[in-house]
Design an enzyme around this catalytic site. Sequence first.
Site, PDB file in Angstrom:
ATOM      1  N   CYS A  68      13.468  13.143  -5.025  1.00  0.00           N
ATOM      2  CA  CYS A  68      12.924  13.438  -3.692  1.00  0.00           C
ATOM      3  C   CYS A  68      14.032  13.365  -2.631  1.00  0.00           C
ATOM      4  CB  CYS A  68      11.813  12.444  -3.364  1.00  0.00           C
ATOM      5  SG  CYS A  68      11.021  12.805  -1.790  1.00  0.00           S
ATOM      6  N   CYS A  72      12.938   7.110   2.074  1.00  0.00           N
ATOM      7  CA  CYS A  72      12.015   5.964   2.190  1.00  0.00           C
ATOM      8  C   CYS A  72      12.652   4.767   1.463  1.00  0.00           C
ATOM      9  CB  CYS A  72      10.672   6.312   1.571  1.00  0.00           C
ATOM     10  SG  CYS A  72      10.050   7.924   2.119  1.00  0.00           S
ATOM     11  N   CYS A 112      -5.826  10.424  -9.177  1.00  0.00           N
ATOM     12  CA  CYS A 112      -4.926  10.716  -8.052  1.00  0.00           C
ATOM     13  C   CYS A 112      -3.591  11.228  -8.565  1.00  0.00           C
ATOM     14  CB  CYS A 112      -4.729   9.449  -7.230  1.00  0.00           C
ATOM     15  SG  CYS A 112      -3.619   9.710  -5.845  1.00  0.00           S
ATOM     16  N   CYS A 143      -7.891  13.272  -6.066  1.00  0.00           N
ATOM     17  CA  CYS A 143      -7.053  12.851  -4.943  1.00  0.00           C
ATOM     18  C   CYS A 143      -5.654  13.388  -5.214  1.00  0.00           C
ATOM     19  CB  CYS A 143      -7.028  11.318  -4.857  1.00  0.00           C
ATOM     20  SG  CYS A 143      -5.963  10.695  -3.528  1.00  0.00           S
ATOM     21  N   CYS A 203      -7.241   9.253   2.586  1.00  0.00           N
ATOM     22  CA  CYS A 203      -6.809   7.998   1.966  1.00  0.00           C
ATOM     23  C   CYS A 203      -5.482   7.663   2.646  1.00  0.00           C
ATOM     24  CB  CYS A 203      -6.618   8.200   0.457  1.00  0.00           C
ATOM     25  SG  CYS A 203      -5.869   6.770  -0.362  1.00  0.00           S
ATOM     26  N   ARG A 275      -8.219  -0.708  -1.016  1.00  0.00           N
ATOM     27  CA  ARG A 275      -7.720  -0.684  -2.393  1.00  0.00           C
ATOM     28  C   ARG A 275      -6.500  -1.574  -2.595  1.00  0.00           C
ATOM     29  NH1 ARG A 275      -7.055   4.447  -2.933  1.00  0.00           N
ATOM     30  NH2 ARG A 275      -9.247   4.577  -3.470  1.00  0.00           N
TER      31      ARG A 275
HETATM   32  C1  DTB Z   1      -0.497   4.345  -2.623  1.00  0.00           C
HETATM   33  O1  DTB Z   1      -0.738   3.877  -1.493  1.00  0.00           O
HETATM   34  N1  DTB Z   1       0.088   3.677  -3.594  1.00  0.00           N
HETATM   35  C2  DTB Z   1       0.259   4.509  -4.779  1.00  0.00           C
HETATM   36  C3  DTB Z   1      -0.477   5.820  -4.364  1.00  0.00           C
HETATM   37  N2  DTB Z   1      -0.831   5.571  -3.004  1.00  0.00           N
HETATM   38  C4  DTB Z   1       0.163   7.102  -4.547  1.00  0.00           C
HETATM   39  C5  DTB Z   1       1.673   4.663  -5.197  1.00  0.00           C
HETATM   40  C6  DTB Z   1       2.373   3.348  -5.479  1.00  0.00           C
HETATM   41  C7  DTB Z   1       3.738   3.647  -5.977  1.00  0.00           C
HETATM   42  C8  DTB Z   1       4.486   2.421  -6.398  1.00  0.00           C
HETATM   43  C9  DTB Z   1       5.848   2.714  -6.864  1.00  0.00           C
HETATM   44  C10 DTB Z   1       5.927   3.592  -8.081  1.00  0.00           C
HETATM   45  O2  DTB Z   1       5.201   3.359  -9.083  1.00  0.00           O
HETATM   46  O3  DTB Z   1       6.755   4.512  -8.096  1.00  0.00           O
HETATM   47 FE1  SF4 Z   2       9.787  10.899  -1.522  1.00  0.00          FE
HETATM   48 FE2  SF4 Z   2       9.349   8.965   0.267  1.00  0.00          FE
HETATM   49 FE3  SF4 Z   2       7.289  10.022  -1.177  1.00  0.00          FE
HETATM   50 FE4  SF4 Z   2       9.176   8.446  -2.320  1.00  0.00          FE
HETATM   51  S1  SF4 Z   2       7.691   7.862  -0.760  1.00  0.00           S
HETATM   52  S2  SF4 Z   2       8.355  10.335  -3.151  1.00  0.00           S
HETATM   53  S3  SF4 Z   2      11.037   9.081  -1.220  1.00  0.00           S
HETATM   54  S4  SF4 Z   2       8.563  11.083   0.352  1.00  0.00           S
END
Ligand code: DTB
Ligand code: SF4
Length: 328
Positions: A68, A72, A112, A143, A203, A275
């Site tokens: 990506c 972040c 999701c 989702c 969400c 959640r």
């Molecule tokens: C959210 O709030 N948490 C989930 C979902 N929405 C997409 C994702 C958590 C990701 C944790 C790090 C990973 O597994 O890459």
């Molecule tokens: Fe890309 Fe940020 Fe989503 Fe991670 S959280 S996949 S770095 S946009």
Amino acid sequence: MQETAIRVQARKPAPATVPERWSVTGIEALFDLPFTELLFQAQTVHRQHFDPTEVQLSTLLSIKTGGCPEDCSYCPQAARYDTGVEASKLMEPEAVLDAARRAQAAGATRFCMGAAWRGPKDRDVEKVAELISAVKSLGLETCATLGLLEDGHAETLQEAGLDYYNHNIDTAPDKYGDIISTRQYEDRLDTLQRVRGAGVKVCCGGIVGMGETRSQRAGLVAALANLDPYPESVPINNLVQVEGTPLHGQDKLDPLEFVRTIAVARITMPTSRVRLSAGRQQLGEAVQTLCFAAGANSIFYGDKLLTTGNPDVQADRELLDKLGMTTS
Ligand code: DTB
Ligand code: SF4
Ligand code: SAM
């Protein structure tokens, strides 16, 4: 032993159309309550809108992993951080359907699909729309979380059968710039508007444990609760610290502060599904139990989140059984 458990009748959640406006200081005052008082208030609100013994199960699948372009600072999928996550292309429909069937057989009711994009291109939206139709045809709620959306994207996804779009504001508005520099907080709000406008349920949640102050946790909850209407679904993530990301090594949040955040989310967004999301493995059974008592009523269920671990299905089933919880 005398049977003392009172089963509270589930009431249909009232439409979240006339939200209370919450000030950050008002929410800080909730955070500052004695723990038992805060939990009592959260439980009271919870029981007015939901059966407090019931938990909804959502399963995640990373349909497009890694590589990506965003920065972040919590995320193992950002190409710029050396986290060992390999970039892959969008999954083929048959493989996605297999995963959805397995999730459904294990008891999940919502599936999701997450993609490591800044946002999808038009062609990506077409392909994801096909995945959504296929998953929806199994009888699962759908989702997707694909990043920032542009004109027409939300409508295409809605027509394909998308029930929810996950798009987190992640942290308080005044903390956002410390965590992400490649987009603005307002860009997130713009996509949330597009999702609402297309008639897709929202969400939207965030992450705690990123070095924010309590006041900033209150700011995150205020920003969520003041969305008009507030989100139907609110994922609260406890930062999963991944080696190679800038937030690795961050001081860990006190688990009771995580429980307080859940309680405050419940009080301020009474009809939302709150959640327990990333970070459940690190919380352990006792803290998760406190979270259910504080009004959490949904979990990500399945052996994996997107790229990191989650409690396995067997362990979750055992915990929910031990607590006498039912699932939907
Ligand atoms: C959210 O709030 N948490 C989930 C979902 N929405 C997409 C994702 C958590 C990701 C944790 C790090 C990973 O597994 O890459
Ligand atoms: Fe890309 Fe940020 Fe989503 Fe991670 S959280 S996949 S770095 S946009
Ligand atoms: N790329 C899209 C986006 O950012 O909107 C969708 C996928 S992104 C991985 C979905 C959410 O996962 C992020 O908004 C963030 O809240 C959460 N997340 C990512 N990495 C995390 C981590 N290490 N710990 C906790 N939550 C995380």
